[in-house]
Design an enzyme around this catalytic site. Structure first.
Site, PDB file in Angstrom:
ATOM      1  CG  ASP A 182      -5.822  23.332 -38.480  1.00 41.93           C
ATOM      2  OD1 ASP A 182      -6.952  23.201 -38.988  1.00 41.93           O
ATOM      3  OD2 ASP A 182      -5.344  22.535 -37.651  1.00 41.93           O
ATOM      4  CD  GLU A 196     -12.751  23.613 -35.321  1.00 43.35           C
ATOM      5  OE1 GLU A 196     -12.429  23.084 -34.246  1.00 43.35           O
ATOM      6  OE2 GLU A 196     -12.766  22.983 -36.402  1.00 43.35           O
TER       7      GLU A 196
END
Ligand code: FUB
Length: 384
Positions: free
Chosen positions: A73, A280
């Site tokens: 991420d 997301e």
């Protein structure tokens, strides 16, 4: 607090992608088209032609951030002339895998920096641990950071003690941390995957949200209802949220709003459009005066993007930036550094494909003259 990783230096691991693999993929698609053509099946011919069109270019060079830790991420920013990366810190906690992402049971963050792409990477050590966040329960997920004047802010999603995701903030005078957590989450924040975009007029906006494990489906109109409910397949999908940051950078200046993503007809992308609907990992960058919103499609595993003339949107869907990578999740950031644009992403190659043990990578991103982004396929990256 010191730990053993403090100021540990690594080198970006550089991999040259084997060009034969892209040739194999393209050849496979062409050979498929040939067979379908000879069968005279027009529909299949169209399908297989689009296969050729849907494979991104294999990058010449992919850099791995570190082999010392599992990282994921990545949120990349240039602060004071250096490139900083704020990733999740994956580790093996032994929690069984489920659809809500319980196996992503992360507990802390490390920050990385470099002076040049391909040069030394510094791990600045422990930046923040969950035990130092008074309101946190479990699961420190994808973070981001921002600089305002001489202060740095680490934004992080974590579940509270009732297992509801909110977004926290921690502050530091140093972009590499360590960061000290504010003792409550950002008021009005919920769900996960915050990213903070600084506009050219000096305003900061936080984009956030994610469905399934990210719990966005448990909220409507900024109210928590606690049920996993989704709009019907033909109704507008759940969209990411945006709120302008207040001057203190630890609160919102306004109620979060929907960031609407439109299709080619000007209609909102629908829930059933799994190839394009928001899942997301929202990220916003600006290129040639336009705002680019990019995000993960989740169960179709792509990073796609949409553009707008306004940071609030609406954003018009444009296409794919990154094809699926090895591993279930796909999460990215985009930053300009030393005159080039860079795509940060992760995959599970270092762990041999384990979904929750990922490693951050970066590769150059480029634009066509009309502003569209050239599609990338990093699946062929050699460190797999
Ligand atoms: O790392 C945990 C979660 O997985 C992130 O918050 C999502 O974006 C996905 O990458």
């Amino acid at each position: 607090m010191k730990n053993t990783f403090l100021a540990r230096k690594n080198y970006l691991t550089k991999g040259i992608a084997p060009s034969f693999l892209s040739s194999v993929l393209v050849l496979a698609a062409f050979s498929c088209k040939h067979q379908k053509e000879s069968s005279g099946d027009q529909k299949n011919e169209i399908d297989s032609a689009s296969v050729v069109d849907t494979i991104g270019a294999v990058p010449d060079t992919v850099y791995t951030l570190t082999s010392e830790l599992y990282t994921a991420d990545p949120s990349a920013h240039v602060f004071d002339g250096k490139l900083y990366v704020y990733p999740s810190h994956d580790y093996e906690s032994g929690i069984p895998e489920d659809d809500l992402g319980s196996h992503f049971n992360m507990e802390d963050y490390h920050v990385f920096s470099m002076d040049s792409v391909g040069g030394e990477v510094t791990d600045h050590g422990l930046a923040l641990h969950i035990k130092d966040v008074p309101w946190a329960g479990r699961q420190m997920w994808a973070p981001d950071a921002a600089q305002k004047d001489d202060e740095y802010f680490l934004y992080f999603p974590v579940k509270d003690k009732e297992d509801v995701f909110h977004i926290g903030v921690a502050k530091s005078e140093n972009p590499g941390g360590p960061f000290k957590a504010v003792d409550r989450p950002i008021e009005g924040s919920y769900s996960m995957d915050p990213s903070v975009f600084k506009d050219t007029d000096g305003k900061y906006y936080m984009y956030f949200g994610g469905i399934w494990g990210g719990q966005l489906q448990r909220w409507r109109n900024n109210e928590y209802h606690g049920e996993d409910t989704y709009p019907a397949d033909d109704a507008p999908a759940l969209m990411p949220k945006v709120a302008q940051m207040a001057d203190d950078m630890v609160s919102f200046a306004e109620e979060p709003k929907d960031v609407i993503i439109l299709d080619e007809n000007g209609d909102p992308i629908t829930t059933g459009d799994h190839d394009r609907r928001f899942f997301e990992a929202a990220w916003v960058h600006r290129y040639n005066g336009k705002y680019y919103l990019s995000y993960s499609t989740g169960d179709t595993h792509k990073i796609v993007y949409a553009t707008s003339d306004n940071p609030y949107g609406p954003f018009a869907y444009q296409g794919v930036i990154l094809d699926p990578v090895l591993g279930w999740t796909n999460h990215h950031s985009i930053v300009e550094y030393q005159g080039k644009w860079w795509l940060f992403f992760h995959d599970s190659s270092m762990s041999g494909g384990k979904t929750h043990l990922r490693s951050v990578k970066m590769t150059e991103l480029s634009y066509e003259p009309d502003g569209t982004i050239k599609r990338i396929n990093a699946m062929a990256e050699p460190n797999q």
